[in-house]
Motif scaffolding. Structure first.
Motif, PDB file in Angstrom:
ATOM      1  N   ILE A 247       0.845  -1.194   0.000  1.00 35.61           N
ATOM      2  CA  ILE A 247       0.000   0.000   0.000  1.00 35.61           C
ATOM      3  C   ILE A 247       0.877   1.240   0.000  1.00 35.61           C
ATOM      4  O   ILE A 247       0.634   2.211  -0.735  1.00 35.61           O
ATOM      5  CB  ILE A 247      -0.940  -0.009   1.217  1.00 35.61           C
ATOM      6  N   ARG A 248       1.933   1.224   0.805  1.00 35.93           N
ATOM      7  CA  ARG A 248       2.885   2.338   0.840  1.00 35.93           C
ATOM      8  C   ARG A 248       3.504   2.591  -0.529  1.00 35.93           C
ATOM      9  O   ARG A 248       3.601   3.745  -0.982  1.00 35.93           O
ATOM     10  CB  ARG A 248       3.991   2.025   1.853  1.00 35.93           C
TER      11      ARG A 248
ATOM     12  N   ASN B  67     -19.814   2.719   7.675  1.00 37.93           N
ATOM     13  CA  ASN B  67     -18.769   2.753   6.659  1.00 37.93           C
ATOM     14  C   ASN B  67     -17.412   3.079   7.274  1.00 37.93           C
ATOM     15  O   ASN B  67     -17.318   3.828   8.247  1.00 37.93           O
ATOM     16  CB  ASN B  67     -19.097   3.781   5.580  1.00 37.93           C
ATOM     17  N   ILE B  68     -16.380   2.524   6.677  1.00 31.46           N
ATOM     18  CA  ILE B  68     -15.006   2.730   7.104  1.00 31.46           C
ATOM     19  C   ILE B  68     -14.200   3.219   5.915  1.00 31.46           C
ATOM     20  O   ILE B  68     -14.487   2.866   4.768  1.00 31.46           O
ATOM     21  CB  ILE B  68     -14.389   1.412   7.633  1.00 31.46           C
ATOM     22  N   THR B  69     -13.184   4.037   6.176  1.00 31.72           N
ATOM     23  CA  THR B  69     -12.262   4.395   5.098  1.00 31.72           C
ATOM     24  C   THR B  69     -10.838   4.400   5.629  1.00 31.72           C
ATOM     25  O   THR B  69     -10.602   4.427   6.844  1.00 31.72           O
ATOM     26  CB  THR B  69     -12.610   5.758   4.466  1.00 31.72           C
ATOM     27  N   LEU B  70      -9.903   4.350   4.724  1.00 26.45           N
ATOM     28  CA  LEU B  70      -8.476   4.359   5.058  1.00 26.45           C
ATOM     29  C   LEU B  70      -7.845   5.612   4.489  1.00 26.45           C
ATOM     30  O   LEU B  70      -8.011   5.921   3.295  1.00 26.45           O
ATOM     31  CB  LEU B  70      -7.775   3.117   4.493  1.00 26.45           C
TER      32      LEU B  70
ATOM     33  N   SER C  44      -8.188   2.609  13.950  1.00 27.12           N
ATOM     34  CA  SER C  44      -6.821   2.089  14.032  1.00 27.12           C
ATOM     35  C   SER C  44      -5.847   3.112  13.461  1.00 27.12           C
ATOM     36  O   SER C  44      -6.214   3.954  12.627  1.00 27.12           O
ATOM     37  CB  SER C  44      -6.667   0.763  13.269  1.00 27.12           C
ATOM     38  N   ILE C  45      -4.598   3.029  13.931  1.00 27.68           N
ATOM     39  CA  ILE C  45      -3.520   3.840  13.371  1.00 27.68           C
ATOM     40  C   ILE C  45      -2.248   3.004  13.381  1.00 27.68           C
ATOM     41  O   ILE C  45      -1.965   2.304  14.357  1.00 27.68           O
ATOM     42  CB  ILE C  45      -3.321   5.163  14.146  1.00 27.68           C
TER      43      ILE C  45
ATOM     44  N   TYR D  97      -1.082   5.174   8.559  1.00 24.21           N
ATOM     45  CA  TYR D  97      -2.310   4.552   8.068  1.00 24.21           C
ATOM     46  C   TYR D  97      -3.370   4.764   9.140  1.00 24.21           C
ATOM     47  O   TYR D  97      -3.237   4.248  10.260  1.00 24.21           O
ATOM     48  CB  TYR D  97      -2.130   3.055   7.857  1.00 24.21           C
ATOM     49  N   VAL D  98      -4.412   5.493   8.819  1.00 23.77           N
ATOM     50  CA  VAL D  98      -5.490   5.742   9.769  1.00 23.77           C
ATOM     51  C   VAL D  98      -6.797   5.232   9.172  1.00 23.77           C
ATOM     52  O   VAL D  98      -7.180   5.633   8.065  1.00 23.77           O
ATOM     53  CB  VAL D  98      -5.624   7.241  10.107  1.00 23.77           C
ATOM     54  N   GLU D  99      -7.454   4.342   9.898  1.00 22.70           N
ATOM     55  CA  GLU D  99      -8.805   3.915   9.519  1.00 22.70           C
ATOM     56  C   GLU D  99      -9.799   4.597  10.448  1.00 22.70           C
ATOM     57  O   GLU D  99      -9.552   4.731  11.649  1.00 22.70           O
ATOM     58  CB  GLU D  99      -8.943   2.400   9.619  1.00 22.70           C
TER      59      GLU D  99
END
Length: 327
Positions: free
Chosen positions: A73-74, A238-241, A270-271, A287-289
């Motif tokens: 992802i990075r 809903n969730i997003t990243l 999460s982070i 990364y923050v969800e």
């Protein structure tokens, strides 16, 4: 109707295959393509026009991050496109934004429940008296079934053999049986069905409730500001990243970004962070969800604040929180 193709970490019968079947249960509409590595899952989605989705493990409730996936992802983030325009918004409005070529569209949770199995019913029927030649499984499995190996299988087999996957372990167990050799394998219940093995004992892992979370990526809707269709975006749960790098290295740089979530009462779930690999300098991608509330002023305020406080940033889509998250 042509089936859509889904890449997953193979071979068939693995926990990744189970995640793919959970995400796309109607096999009349989807073809499942097993690949050898997590990077190949991403490469297939990015560069093969025939592949519509890929499913990859993100984290495990016991072992934590799957760093391969975080780093991929990075790497996509680092090469992401910025300054583009689309039907919703001229991206130049956000000068530090990158637009990834892929989007998260779903998540799945798979319970890691290991099973002890053998090649056929005849061998299984004599399990208590059998002395086995080989015990096959993936190397990661051994540390998850330590108590069972010591208490139930101690002295019952000669060789413990590593395999590339639990499915390969089952295949080797079947091959041994064809050559008159009694062997065992450890893997999933899904794998036993696909490889026609007979389960002797189920749920043999030491820690119960061990679960792996998978993300489903798509190349669809990749140019949308919030990559999801309007109806889905307006649903609850809903969730997003969000991935981002900070403007500077120093006290308060991360807090500057996180304060945006506090200000707008956005719940972060999460982070995480990973080194971003900038030559000659230690820098991290975060990364923050978080829970996505469509009623908040995203376009008018929140995204502008994120843009002002991040060196680079990207949104990876809005997806529905899977009910298994709460179980």
């Amino acid at each position: 109707m042509q089936k859509e193709q889904v890449a997953f970490l193979g071979p068939k019968g693995t926990y990744s295959h189970q995640a793919a079947l959970q995400q796309f249960p109607d096999e009349s509409k989807y073809d499942f393509k097993p690949v050898s590595t997590i990077p190949e899952c991403f490469e297939n989605l990015l560069y093969d026009s025939k592949i519509s989705y890929c499913i990859v493990p993100l984290e495990n409730s016991t072992n934590g991050q799957v760093v391969f996936t975080y780093d991929l992802i990075r790497d996509v983030f680092k090469s992401g496109r910025g300054g583009e325009s689309n039907e919703l918004l001229a991206s130049s409005k956000y000068k530090n934004r990158k637009i990834p070529p892929i989007t998260i569209v779903g998540e799945q949770y798979v319970k890691i429940e290991h099973c002890l199995m053998t090649a056929n019913k005849e061998i299984a029927a004599e399990h208590d008296s059998n002395e086995y030649v080989n015990l096959y499984s993936h190397p990661q499995v051994w540390g998850q079934v330590t108590e069972y190996l010591q208490e139930k299988l101690k002295g019952k087999f000669l060789n413990r053999i590593d395999c590339k996957s639990t499915s390969e372990a089952m295949i080797k167990c079947k091959e041994d049986a064809e050559n008159g050799i009694k062997s065992l394998a450890i893997g999933s219940i899904t794998g036993s069905k696909i490889n026609n093995c007979v389960v002797i004992d189920q749920g043999i892992n030491d820690q119960k409730g061990n679960t792996t979370r998978f993300l489903t990526f798509s190349k669809k809707n990749r140019n949308m500001e919030i990559p999801v269709n309007v109806e889905d975006a307006e649903k609850e749960g809903n969730i997003t990243l969000l991935t981002f790098t900070t403007l500077r290295d120093g006290p308060g740089s991360l807090v500057d970004v996180l304060n945006i979530f506090q200000k707008h009462n956005i719940n972060m779930t999460s982070i995480s962070s990973r080194p971003i690999g900038v030559s000659g300098n230690w820098q991290y991608i975060f990364y923050v969800e978080y829970e996505y509330d469509h009623k908040l002023p995203w376009k008018e305020e929140i995204l502008s604040e994120i843009d002002a406080r991040c060196l680079t940033w990207a949104m990876w889509g809005v997806f529905q929180r899977n009910n298994d998250y709460y179980n």
